[in-house]
Motif scaffolding. Structure first.
Motif, PDB file in Angstrom:
ATOM      1  N   LYS A 498       7.584   1.154  -4.510  1.00 25.86           N
ATOM      2  CA  LYS A 498       7.499   2.029  -5.673  1.00 25.86           C
ATOM      3  C   LYS A 498       6.854   1.337  -6.868  1.00 25.86           C
ATOM      4  O   LYS A 498       6.221   1.989  -7.704  1.00 25.86           O
ATOM      5  CB  LYS A 498       8.898   2.527  -6.061  1.00 25.86           C
ATOM      6  N   GLY A 503       3.298   7.527  -5.250  1.00 25.44           N
ATOM      7  CA  GLY A 503       4.487   8.121  -4.663  1.00 25.44           C
ATOM      8  C   GLY A 503       4.302   8.551  -3.217  1.00 25.44           C
ATOM      9  O   GLY A 503       5.199   8.357  -2.386  1.00 25.44           O
ATOM     10  N   VAL A 506       4.636   5.627  -0.658  1.00 22.32           N
ATOM     11  CA  VAL A 506       5.908   4.912  -0.512  1.00 22.32           C
ATOM     12  C   VAL A 506       6.606   5.354   0.776  1.00 22.32           C
ATOM     13  O   VAL A 506       6.729   6.548   1.046  1.00 22.32           O
ATOM     14  CB  VAL A 506       6.825   5.179  -1.722  1.00 22.32           C
TER      15      VAL A 506
END
Length: 534
Positions: A498, A503, A506
């Motif tokens: 992160k 995003g 991840v």
């Protein structure tokens, strides 16, 4: 225009003009007969002995009744006899087919069924394997055992001692017609996603690649000949074609390390033989760094230290530069089908573009291609494609794969990436390893590069797993290094990701395992990782 050769004997014309991979040894022996070609343990083989053995063994193989173009299966540890067998096949117009002896018996049998070799050349250590496999492959008629004088029959077949065949063969030069475009080797791909494919390489492709490799690794011709340490298995294209054969073309010396990699023995060989060139996997380089820090040796002879198969983090690159103070530390990349090296970093890329593959090699044209077959410009991401004499002749017994590989007049690598304005190739991922998550394309390689810096992670492989919400979810499969409690690794990996990734990149899942499945040359077998996770 074409010459009128009606008055010229075809064999004489072929011998005078051909481009034969086996003739490399004849040329080196003519100029450097007493120079050591191969160091194999306590054995030092000169170019004179190697050339004489090559022709004798070639005569012996033809004496078994093998037609031109027949494959000769080779199941051998790294040795000077393996090299002599290869060059004998080349001079005799046969196809040398080194086999990965680490494969399971079922896979070995499949390859032998697919390729149909009439002869198998093997070390005695592999007798149990062949007793299991060869009864299932009726086309094999003869077995040659390299290290037994009077071997017992293997699987009930006619069985010969390698040295006996050599000693009993004519000592005259081996002279048969071999066309430049005849196939000289068949190497089966590592099969990281499916059944391996037999890659057929011609004499011209191989010789061109050897010269290109010698140029890009700055191997000299003359009195200051290169000395290459060989620690990777020669059933793989890297050790065979990229590492060992170029140095023999240049009249240098190949120093064969132990088959089970030993950093202590490797560094001792470098110091003792004043090795100038070497290629290792990142994990091998790391082991050598640790040993050298504990017991320093004189490694100043090394001028080129290549790493391959996997990226190296910056701290390891710095450490490798530290133990080889006079060496360029560079990445070389390629694939069996485009005889490596296909692309290679220049020394300056170590700092200016360390995460790149470097530009195309001397004999290669590299581009990227879009989904409709359009050749792209700098900065555009697509499939990396090649045009080069290095490119293989095609796959054995696989017309569908050949159709896909040569579409639009380029060889398709199945690698995704882009070229920058300087022609440097930047790899993104394998086509099949791109993860499509929530409408975004995620490069598994990019995520892996970040996660290797997470606390407690020694190795990682990033894959996509089915997910109802995202279509595919990013899953990180990691091997711990023992510095962080296993129960804390998942949270640490996600937190690290992160902090460095978007995003959608991840991982949604983290799995911890003891060991990642790999090929003999260190490539992670992602299809097995996927099978284990799913």
């Amino acid at each position: 225009m074409k010459p009128d050769l009606s008055l010229v004997d075809p064999l004489e014309h072929n011998l005078a003009t051909r481009n034969n991979a086996g003739d490399v040894i004849v040329r080196s022996a003519a100029l450097f007969p007493d120079r050591v070609a191969v160091v194999d343990g306590d054995r030092e083989v000169t170019y004179r002995e190697l050339a004489e053995t090559v022709d004798r063994l070639g005569h012996a193989l033809l004496g078994l009744g093998l037609p031109a173009g027949s494959p000769v299966a080779v199941t051998m540890m790294n040795s000077w006899r393996l090299l002599a067998t290869y060059y004998a096949c080349a001079r005799a117009g046969l196809v040398c087919m080194p086999l990965n002896f680490l494969l399971a018996g079922e896979d070995q049998a499949w390859i032998l069924h697919d390729s149909q070799p009439p002869v198998v050349v093997t070390d005695s250590a592999f007798r149990p394997l062949h007793e299991q496999v060869l009864p299932k492959v009726p086309v094999v008629q003869d077995v040659i055992v390299t290290d037994e004088e009077n071997p017992q029959p293997v699987a009930g077949l006619a069985t010969h001692g390698w040295q006996g065949l050599v000693d009993g063969a004519p000592s005259t030069p081996l002279e048969v017609i071999v066309d430049d475009r005849d196939v000289v080797q068949c190497l089966y791909t590592s099969g990281t996603t499916s059944r391996p494919k037999g890659v057929l390489v011609s004499h011209t492709s191989l010789v061109t690649s050897l010269l290109s490799n010698a140029l890009v690794t700055r191997q000299s011709w003359g009195r200051n000949s290169p000395v290459m340490l060989v620690v990777l298995p020669m059933f793989h294209v890297t050790a065979l074609n990229t590492v060992t054969m170029p140095v023999l073309m240049m009249g240098g010396t190949a120093v064969l390390g132990p088959m089970a990699f030993d950093p202590v023995a490797s560094l001792d060989l470098i110091e003792h033989h004043r090795v100038t060139h070497l290629m290792m996997l990142p994990m091998m380089h790391r082991a050598c760094v640790g040993v050298q820090e504990q017991q320093p040796r004189d490694l100043t002879s090394v001028t080129t230290a290549i790493y391959a198969m996997a990226p190296m983090p910056s701290d390891l690159l710095d450490a490798v530069e530290g133990i080889y103070p006079n060496a360029d530390v560079i990445l070389g990349s390629g694939q069996t089908e485009v005889v490596p090296t296909t692309v290679m970093q220049w020394p300056e890329h170590r700092h200016s573009a360390p995460d790149s593959w470097g530009p195309q090699s001397v004999s290669v044209l590299a581009r990227t291609m879009g989904p409709m077959g359009e050749v792209q410009g700098p900065g555009e991401t697509g499939e990396i494609v090649y045009r080069s004499p290095n490119v293989c002749s095609g796959y054995w017994n696989n017309p569908e794969a050949n159709q896909a590989a040569f579409a639009h007049g380029w060889f398709h690598s199945s690698d995704v990436g882009h070229l920058d304005d300087d022609g440097v190739v930047w790899f993104t991922d394998r086509l099949k390893d791109i993860i499509k998550s929530g409408g975004e394309n995620v490069s598994s390689v990019a995520v892996e590069a970040v996660l290797l810096g997470a606390p407690g992670v020694a190795e990682c492989s990033v894959i996509g797993v089915p997910d109802e919400r995202w279509g595919e979810a990013v899953c990180a499969v990691v091997v711990p290094d023992g510095t962080v409690p296993t129960a804390e690794i998942e949270a640490g990996v996600i937190a690290h990701a992160k902090a460095s990734l978007a995003g959608f990149q991840v991982p949604k899942q983290v799995r911890v395992i003891e060991e990642l499945p790999k090929t003999a040359t260190g490539k992670i077998q992602k299809h097995q990782v996927r099978d284990a996770v799913r």
